[in-house]
Scaffold this motif. Structure first.
Motif, PDB file in Angstrom:
ATOM      1  N   ALA A  19       0.835  -1.206   0.000  1.00  0.00           N
ATOM      2  CA  ALA A  19       0.000   0.000   0.000  1.00  0.00           C
ATOM      3  C   ALA A  19       0.867   1.253   0.000  1.00  0.00           C
ATOM      4  O   ALA A  19       0.585   2.230  -0.715  1.00  0.00           O
ATOM      5  N   TYR A  20       1.931   1.253   0.766  1.00  0.00           N
ATOM      6  CA  TYR A  20       2.854   2.380   0.839  1.00  0.00           C
ATOM      7  C   TYR A  20       3.485   2.640  -0.531  1.00  0.00           C
ATOM      8  O   TYR A  20       3.517   3.771  -1.005  1.00  0.00           O
ATOM      9  N   ALA A  21       3.976   1.583  -1.170  1.00  0.00           N
ATOM     10  CA  ALA A  21       4.607   1.724  -2.492  1.00  0.00           C
ATOM     11  C   ALA A  21       3.601   2.199  -3.533  1.00  0.00           C
ATOM     12  O   ALA A  21       3.922   3.030  -4.384  1.00  0.00           O
ATOM     13  N   THR A  22       2.378   1.694  -3.465  1.00  0.00           N
ATOM     14  CA  THR A  22       1.349   2.100  -4.420  1.00  0.00           C
ATOM     15  C   THR A  22       0.966   3.563  -4.212  1.00  0.00           C
ATOM     16  O   THR A  22       0.804   4.310  -5.180  1.00  0.00           O
ATOM     17  N   ALA A  23       0.818   3.976  -2.950  1.00  0.00           N
ATOM     18  CA  ALA A  23       0.495   5.378  -2.667  1.00  0.00           C
ATOM     19  C   ALA A  23       1.586   6.289  -3.201  1.00  0.00           C
ATOM     20  O   ALA A  23       1.310   7.310  -3.847  1.00  0.00           O
ATOM     21  N   LYS A  24       2.834   5.928  -2.961  1.00  0.00           N
ATOM     22  CA  LYS A  24       3.967   6.722  -3.457  1.00  0.00           C
ATOM     23  C   LYS A  24       3.961   6.780  -4.986  1.00  0.00           C
ATOM     24  O   LYS A  24       4.291   7.811  -5.582  1.00  0.00           O
ATOM     25  N   ASN A 109      -9.730  13.695  -3.830  1.00  0.00           N
ATOM     26  CA  ASN A 109      -9.971  12.357  -3.303  1.00  0.00           C
ATOM     27  C   ASN A 109      -8.718  11.494  -3.420  1.00  0.00           C
ATOM     28  O   ASN A 109      -8.330  10.819  -2.466  1.00  0.00           O
ATOM     29  N   LEU A 110      -8.067  11.514  -4.582  1.00  0.00           N
ATOM     30  CA  LEU A 110      -6.861  10.707  -4.770  1.00  0.00           C
ATOM     31  C   LEU A 110      -5.748  11.167  -3.825  1.00  0.00           C
ATOM     32  O   LEU A 110      -5.085  10.351  -3.184  1.00  0.00           O
ATOM     33  N   ILE A 111      -5.565  12.477  -3.712  1.00  0.00           N
ATOM     34  CA  ILE A 111      -4.524  13.001  -2.824  1.00  0.00           C
ATOM     35  C   ILE A 111      -4.811  12.610  -1.379  1.00  0.00           C
ATOM     36  O   ILE A 111      -3.905  12.193  -0.646  1.00  0.00           O
ATOM     37  N   GLN A 112      -6.061  12.711  -0.954  1.00  0.00           N
ATOM     38  CA  GLN A 112      -6.403  12.332   0.409  1.00  0.00           C
ATOM     39  C   GLN A 112      -6.185  10.834   0.646  1.00  0.00           C
ATOM     40  O   GLN A 112      -5.721  10.437   1.710  1.00  0.00           O
ATOM     41  N   ARG A 113      -6.497  10.024  -0.342  1.00  0.00           N
ATOM     42  CA  ARG A 113      -6.271   8.579  -0.200  1.00  0.00           C
ATOM     43  C   ARG A 113      -4.776   8.278  -0.058  1.00  0.00           C
ATOM     44  O   ARG A 113      -4.381   7.435   0.752  1.00  0.00           O
ATOM     45  N   VAL A 114      -3.953   8.970  -0.838  1.00  0.00           N
ATOM     46  CA  VAL A 114      -2.501   8.787  -0.721  1.00  0.00           C
ATOM     47  C   VAL A 114      -2.038   9.223   0.664  1.00  0.00           C
ATOM     48  O   VAL A 114      -1.301   8.510   1.347  1.00  0.00           O
ATOM     49  N   ASP A 115      -2.495  10.384   1.096  1.00  0.00           N
ATOM     50  CA  ASP A 115      -2.080  10.940   2.381  1.00  0.00           C
ATOM     51  C   ASP A 115      -2.540  10.065   3.552  1.00  0.00           C
ATOM     52  O   ASP A 115      -1.858   9.985   4.579  1.00  0.00           O
ATOM     53  N   GLU A 116      -3.676   9.401   3.422  1.00  0.00           N
ATOM     54  CA  GLU A 116      -4.193   8.550   4.495  1.00  0.00           C
ATOM     55  C   GLU A 116      -3.313   7.330   4.752  1.00  0.00           C
ATOM     56  O   GLU A 116      -3.335   6.786   5.849  1.00  0.00           O
ATOM     57  N   ILE A 117      -2.552   6.910   3.753  1.00  0.00           N
ATOM     58  CA  ILE A 117      -1.676   5.751   3.945  1.00  0.00           C
ATOM     59  C   ILE A 117      -0.671   6.043   5.053  1.00  0.00           C
ATOM     60  O   ILE A 117      -0.444   5.214   5.921  1.00  0.00           O
ATOM     61  N   TYR A 120       1.846  12.957   6.301  1.00  0.00           N
ATOM     62  CA  TYR A 120       3.107  13.705   6.303  1.00  0.00           C
ATOM     63  C   TYR A 120       4.271  12.959   5.652  1.00  0.00           C
ATOM     64  O   TYR A 120       5.386  13.431   5.694  1.00  0.00           O
ATOM     65  N   GLN A 121       4.003  11.829   5.046  1.00  0.00           N
ATOM     66  CA  GLN A 121       5.080  11.069   4.435  1.00  0.00           C
ATOM     67  C   GLN A 121       5.279  11.426   2.964  1.00  0.00           C
ATOM     68  O   GLN A 121       6.396  11.488   2.487  1.00  0.00           O
ATOM     69  N   PHE A 122       4.202  11.656   2.247  1.00  0.00           N
ATOM     70  CA  PHE A 122       4.278  11.807   0.796  1.00  0.00           C
ATOM     71  C   PHE A 122       4.224  13.260   0.333  1.00  0.00           C
ATOM     72  O   PHE A 122       4.644  13.567  -0.768  1.00  0.00           O
ATOM     73  N   LEU A 123       3.676  14.140   1.138  1.00  0.00           N
ATOM     74  CA  LEU A 123       3.521  15.538   0.759  1.00  0.00           C
ATOM     75  C   LEU A 123       4.649  16.356   1.361  1.00  0.00           C
ATOM     76  O   LEU A 123       5.032  16.138   2.503  1.00  0.00           O
ATOM     77  N   PRO A 146       1.744  25.388   4.683  1.00  0.00           N
ATOM     78  CA  PRO A 146       1.119  24.765   3.513  1.00  0.00           C
ATOM     79  C   PRO A 146       1.975  23.597   3.006  1.00  0.00           C
ATOM     80  O   PRO A 146       3.193  23.603   3.105  1.00  0.00           O
ATOM     81  N   LEU A 147       1.290  22.626   2.474  1.00  0.00           N
ATOM     82  CA  LEU A 147       1.934  21.458   1.892  1.00  0.00           C
ATOM     83  C   LEU A 147       1.810  21.536   0.390  1.00  0.00           C
ATOM     84  O   LEU A 147       1.109  22.393  -0.143  1.00  0.00           O
ATOM     85  N   GLY A 148       2.458  20.618  -0.284  1.00  0.00           N
ATOM     86  CA  GLY A 148       2.287  20.635  -1.719  1.00  0.00           C
ATOM     87  C   GLY A 148       2.876  19.437  -2.405  1.00  0.00           C
ATOM     88  O   GLY A 148       3.503  18.572  -1.796  1.00  0.00           O
TER      89      GLY A 148
END
Length: 176
Positions: A19-24, A109-117, A120-123, A146-148
């Protein structure tokens, strides 16, 4: 006692790693989508609520900014009829499946799904030179940075050397 019906802890570890690799792996899709929609954009700016509840710390779309910090597009999540974002090439749109990458809520929605994994890891934090004076002042008063998601790379791969980090350039047209 039989252990045949029990699942080892390693199965959970493997699923989390996948899941981590897929989110990244979703970040380049988001980057390519927004780069196609806003060719001179350097950052997709995201925020988290200031008075967040620990159960609701989800990111929000703020804006797309260029390399000089100028806002190219501002998102309004409360707009009843938010306009669609610009179209993307068919090959990018196909990667979104049933979701429409022109719809800001689908992008969010996609960004939130990635962030939920893993929060603060991906953004990344928005570089200070791209922050507004109000954002810098708010941060100094206890507000959230702000994040990005950076929309450019040292060289944007589909265009080779014609697309430098500080902006987009279409490849030169073939000469007849």
């Amino acid at each position: 006692m039989t252990t045949a019906t029990l699942t080892p802890v390693s199965a959970l570890d493997d699923a989390i790693a996948k899941a981590y690799a897929t989110a990244k792996a979703m970040l380049p899709l988001i980057r390519a989508t927004l780069h196609a929609q806003f060719p001179t954009g350097a950052y997709l700016v995201l925020t988290r609520p200031v008075d967040y509840d620990a159960d609701y710390d989800a990111v929000r779309l703020d804006s797309v900014r260029d390399a000089d910090g100028k806002t190219l597009h501002e998102f309004d999540e409360w707009a009843p009829d938010a306009p669609l974002l610009p179209a993307v090439p068919a090959e990018i749109a196909a990667l979104w499946g049933d979701a429409d990458p022109r719809d800001p809520s689908e992008v969010l929605n996609l960004i939130q799904r990635v962030d939920e994994i893993e929060r603060y890891q991906f953004l990344t934090f928005l570089p200070e030179e791209l922050r507004t004076d109000d954002e810098i002042e708010a941060e100094g008063e206890g507000g959230r940075t702000p994040l990005g998601i950076p929309l450019t790379q040292a060289v944007y791969a589909p265009h080779g050397d014609e697309c430098p980090a500080r902006g987009h350039a279409e490849p030169p047209a073939p000469v007849d």
